[in-house]
Write a protein that holds these residues in place. Sequence first.
Motif, PDB file in Angstrom:
ATOM      1  N   VAL A 142      47.067  55.313  63.040  1.00  0.00           N
ATOM      2  CA  VAL A 142      47.084  56.534  62.239  1.00  0.00           C
ATOM      3  C   VAL A 142      46.015  57.452  62.809  1.00  0.00           C
ATOM      4  O   VAL A 142      44.866  57.036  62.964  1.00  0.00           O
ATOM      5  CB  VAL A 142      46.776  56.239  60.751  1.00  0.00           C
ATOM      6  CG1 VAL A 142      46.722  57.523  59.949  1.00  0.00           C
ATOM      7  CG2 VAL A 142      47.789  55.265  60.174  1.00  0.00           C
ATOM      8  N   THR A 143      46.393  58.677  63.131  1.00  0.00           N
ATOM      9  CA  THR A 143      45.430  59.648  63.633  1.00  0.00           C
ATOM     10  C   THR A 143      45.276  60.749  62.591  1.00  0.00           C
ATOM     11  O   THR A 143      46.259  61.367  62.186  1.00  0.00           O
ATOM     12  CB  THR A 143      45.894  60.254  64.966  1.00  0.00           C
ATOM     13  OG1 THR A 143      46.123  59.187  65.890  1.00  0.00           O
ATOM     14  CG2 THR A 143      44.844  61.199  65.535  1.00  0.00           C
ATOM     15  N   VAL A 144      44.041  60.967  62.162  1.00  0.00           N
ATOM     16  CA  VAL A 144      43.710  61.982  61.167  1.00  0.00           C
ATOM     17  C   VAL A 144      42.784  62.985  61.838  1.00  0.00           C
ATOM     18  O   VAL A 144      41.712  62.615  62.316  1.00  0.00           O
ATOM     19  CB  VAL A 144      43.013  61.354  59.941  1.00  0.00           C
ATOM     20  CG1 VAL A 144      42.603  62.420  58.942  1.00  0.00           C
ATOM     21  CG2 VAL A 144      43.903  60.297  59.296  1.00  0.00           C
ATOM     22  N   SER A 145      43.207  64.257  61.888  1.00  0.00           N
ATOM     23  CA  SER A 145      42.389  65.303  62.516  1.00  0.00           C
ATOM     24  C   SER A 145      42.151  66.419  61.516  1.00  0.00           C
ATOM     25  O   SER A 145      43.098  66.997  60.979  1.00  0.00           O
ATOM     26  CB  SER A 145      43.113  65.882  63.740  1.00  0.00           C
ATOM     27  OG  SER A 145      43.363  64.878  64.680  1.00  0.00           O
ATOM     28  N   LEU A 146      40.894  66.708  61.263  1.00  0.00           N
ATOM     29  CA  LEU A 146      40.518  67.835  60.418  1.00  0.00           C
ATOM     30  C   LEU A 146      40.474  69.061  61.317  1.00  0.00           C
ATOM     31  O   LEU A 146      39.636  69.159  62.213  1.00  0.00           O
ATOM     32  CB  LEU A 146      39.162  67.576  59.773  1.00  0.00           C
ATOM     33  CG  LEU A 146      38.651  68.610  58.789  1.00  0.00           C
ATOM     34  CD1 LEU A 146      39.620  68.793  57.629  1.00  0.00           C
ATOM     35  CD2 LEU A 146      37.282  68.194  58.263  1.00  0.00           C
ATOM     36  N   THR A 147      41.414  70.000  61.120  1.00  0.00           N
ATOM     37  CA  THR A 147      41.529  71.153  62.016  1.00  0.00           C
ATOM     38  C   THR A 147      41.005  72.441  61.402  1.00  0.00           C
ATOM     39  O   THR A 147      41.011  73.466  62.051  1.00  0.00           O
ATOM     40  CB  THR A 147      42.995  71.360  62.437  1.00  0.00           C
ATOM     41  OG1 THR A 147      43.793  71.570  61.264  1.00  0.00           O
ATOM     42  CG2 THR A 147      43.508  70.151  63.204  1.00  0.00           C
ATOM     43  N   GLY A 148      40.571  72.390  60.183  1.00  0.00           N
ATOM     44  CA  GLY A 148      40.019  73.550  59.489  1.00  0.00           C
ATOM     45  C   GLY A 148      39.525  73.077  58.144  1.00  0.00           C
ATOM     46  O   GLY A 148      39.594  71.891  57.819  1.00  0.00           O
ATOM     47  N   GLU A 149      39.021  73.986  57.344  1.00  0.00           N
ATOM     48  CA  GLU A 149      38.530  73.591  56.030  1.00  0.00           C
ATOM     49  C   GLU A 149      39.668  73.019  55.191  1.00  0.00           C
ATOM     50  O   GLU A 149      40.606  73.725  54.829  1.00  0.00           O
ATOM     51  CB  GLU A 149      37.899  74.783  55.301  1.00  0.00           C
ATOM     52  CG  GLU A 149      37.224  74.372  54.024  1.00  0.00           C
ATOM     53  CD  GLU A 149      36.489  75.525  53.375  1.00  0.00           C
ATOM     54  OE1 GLU A 149      36.441  75.546  52.150  1.00  0.00           O
ATOM     55  OE2 GLU A 149      35.980  76.390  54.103  1.00  0.00           O
ATOM     56  N   ASP A 150      39.629  71.733  54.931  1.00  0.00           N
ATOM     57  CA  ASP A 150      40.641  70.997  54.161  1.00  0.00           C
ATOM     58  C   ASP A 150      42.024  70.986  54.800  1.00  0.00           C
ATOM     59  O   ASP A 150      43.000  70.608  54.167  1.00  0.00           O
ATOM     60  CB  ASP A 150      40.752  71.536  52.734  1.00  0.00           C
ATOM     61  CG  ASP A 150      39.479  71.321  51.944  1.00  0.00           C
ATOM     62  OD1 ASP A 150      38.786  70.318  52.194  1.00  0.00           O
ATOM     63  OD2 ASP A 150      39.179  72.150  51.071  1.00  0.00           O
ATOM     64  N   HIS A 151      42.162  71.416  56.055  1.00  0.00           N
ATOM     65  CA  HIS A 151      43.467  71.381  56.734  1.00  0.00           C
ATOM     66  C   HIS A 151      43.478  70.220  57.724  1.00  0.00           C
ATOM     67  O   HIS A 151      42.603  70.112  58.575  1.00  0.00           O
ATOM     68  CB  HIS A 151      43.755  72.690  57.461  1.00  0.00           C
ATOM     69  CG  HIS A 151      45.154  72.746  57.972  1.00  0.00           C
ATOM     70  ND1 HIS A 151      45.510  72.235  59.194  1.00  0.00           N
ATOM     71  CD2 HIS A 151      46.289  73.223  57.418  1.00  0.00           C
ATOM     72  CE1 HIS A 151      46.813  72.406  59.374  1.00  0.00           C
ATOM     73  NE2 HIS A 151      47.304  72.999  58.301  1.00  0.00           N
ATOM     74  N   TYR A 152      44.478  69.368  57.584  1.00  0.00           N
ATOM     75  CA  TYR A 152      44.574  68.163  58.392  1.00  0.00           C
ATOM     76  C   TYR A 152      45.868  68.130  59.191  1.00  0.00           C
ATOM     77  O   TYR A 152      46.882  68.698  58.788  1.00  0.00           O
ATOM     78  CB  TYR A 152      44.576  66.915  57.489  1.00  0.00           C
ATOM     79  CG  TYR A 152      43.246  66.582  56.876  1.00  0.00           C
ATOM     80  CD1 TYR A 152      42.405  65.651  57.466  1.00  0.00           C
ATOM     81  CD2 TYR A 152      42.837  67.168  55.682  1.00  0.00           C
ATOM     82  CE1 TYR A 152      41.193  65.309  56.892  1.00  0.00           C
ATOM     83  CE2 TYR A 152      41.628  66.829  55.095  1.00  0.00           C
ATOM     84  CZ  TYR A 152      40.813  65.902  55.708  1.00  0.00           C
ATOM     85  OH  TYR A 152      39.614  65.565  55.144  1.00  0.00           O
ATOM     86  N   GLU A 153      45.804  67.419  60.302  1.00  0.00           N
ATOM     87  CA  GLU A 153      46.981  67.020  61.073  1.00  0.00           C
ATOM     88  C   GLU A 153      46.957  65.495  61.054  1.00  0.00           C
ATOM     89  O   GLU A 153      45.957  64.887  61.450  1.00  0.00           O
ATOM     90  CB  GLU A 153      46.902  67.511  62.529  1.00  0.00           C
ATOM     91  CG  GLU A 153      46.811  69.022  62.685  1.00  0.00           C
ATOM     92  CD  GLU A 153      48.124  69.728  62.405  1.00  0.00           C
ATOM     93  OE1 GLU A 153      49.190  69.113  62.604  1.00  0.00           O
ATOM     94  OE2 GLU A 153      48.060  70.894  61.987  1.00  0.00           O
ATOM     95  N   VAL A 154      48.036  64.883  60.573  1.00  0.00           N
ATOM     96  CA  VAL A 154      48.103  63.427  60.476  1.00  0.00           C
ATOM     97  C   VAL A 154      49.331  62.944  61.233  1.00  0.00           C
ATOM     98  O   VAL A 154      50.427  63.484  61.059  1.00  0.00           O
ATOM     99  CB  VAL A 154      48.173  62.964  59.006  1.00  0.00           C
ATOM    100  CG1 VAL A 154      48.267  61.440  58.924  1.00  0.00           C
ATOM    101  CG2 VAL A 154      46.977  63.468  58.216  1.00  0.00           C
ATOM    102  N   ALA A 155      49.147  61.932  62.063  1.00  0.00           N
ATOM    103  CA  ALA A 155      50.243  61.286  62.781  1.00  0.00           C
ATOM    104  C   ALA A 155      50.184  59.792  62.489  1.00  0.00           C
ATOM    105  O   ALA A 155      49.175  59.141  62.767  1.00  0.00           O
ATOM    106  CB  ALA A 155      50.131  61.529  64.283  1.00  0.00           C
ATOM    107  N   VAL A 156      51.242  59.272  61.911  1.00  0.00           N
ATOM    108  CA  VAL A 156      51.341  57.859  61.561  1.00  0.00           C
ATOM    109  C   VAL A 156      52.422  57.235  62.436  1.00  0.00           C
ATOM    110  O   VAL A 156      53.555  57.713  62.446  1.00  0.00           O
ATOM    111  CB  VAL A 156      51.698  57.679  60.070  1.00  0.00           C
ATOM    112  CG1 VAL A 156      51.878  56.203  59.728  1.00  0.00           C
ATOM    113  CG2 VAL A 156      50.658  58.330  59.175  1.00  0.00           C
ATOM    114  N   GLU A 157      52.059  56.199  63.180  1.00  0.00           N
ATOM    115  CA  GLU A 157      53.018  55.449  63.993  1.00  0.00           C
ATOM    116  C   GLU A 157      52.805  53.978  63.683  1.00  0.00           C
ATOM    117  O   GLU A 157      51.821  53.379  64.121  1.00  0.00           O
ATOM    118  CB  GLU A 157      52.808  55.728  65.479  1.00  0.00           C
ATOM    119  CG  GLU A 157      53.111  57.164  65.849  1.00  0.00           C
ATOM    120  CD  GLU A 157      53.037  57.415  67.341  1.00  0.00           C
ATOM    121  OE1 GLU A 157      53.136  56.448  68.121  1.00  0.00           O
ATOM    122  OE2 GLU A 157      52.873  58.588  67.717  1.00  0.00           O
ATOM    123  N   VAL A 158      53.715  53.424  62.875  1.00  0.00           N
ATOM    124  CA  VAL A 158      53.577  52.042  62.425  1.00  0.00           C
ATOM    125  C   VAL A 158      54.895  51.292  62.606  1.00  0.00           C
ATOM    126  O   VAL A 158      55.931  51.896  62.850  1.00  0.00           O
ATOM    127  CB  VAL A 158      53.135  51.986  60.943  1.00  0.00           C
ATOM    128  CG1 VAL A 158      51.743  52.569  60.773  1.00  0.00           C
ATOM    129  CG2 VAL A 158      54.126  52.699  60.038  1.00  0.00           C
TER     130      VAL A 158
END
Length: 183
Positions: A142-158
């Motif tokens: 799981v990749t969690v990236s904070l790209t701005g104030e409270d804005h996230y990019e999440v990629a889940v590969e399971v």
Amino acid sequence: MKMFLRWFLPVAVLLTALGCSKERLESDRFEFDAEWAEAYYYGTDGVGGVSCYQLDLAQGRTDADLDLISTGAVVRLLISAPLAEDIALPDGRYVGSASREYAYTFNYGSMQADKSVAGSYIGLRTKGGQQTQLFPIDSGTVTVSLTGEDHYEVAVEVRTAGRPFRFAYSGTIRTFDCTQPKG
């Protein structure tokens, strides 16, 4: 009439074969663009070595227990993150683990005797399905990236049930503090 059947029968068989293979491809590919995501902060583990979170992503309508009330998919991840000053979900790359004691991991899932799942899981409700089917996660990242104030990019590969699942999410993730007593 015989000429029509000679032409129609091979075409019907070909179309059926193509239709079946297309269905098989769709059932082997599970990719979802999550419509919403929320995180829940549960404090530190018993030893105080990591912060414990639950991250939920969903495509489709759900009730308060994350059960789908429409067709769609959900993923619930029990995440162990490094200790931090605030409760916001930390960004980073999290890998599956049988234990929750290490930072940058999420806990695998396991099926219980009562058909519930302990740990991280995928929930699916197919067209015409009456309830959400739960599948424990047995590997992935799981990749969690904070790209701005409270804005996230999440990629889940399971992986679960021998199949790969992918979820993508872009947007706000609210983190709820579950350590405070209700009152």
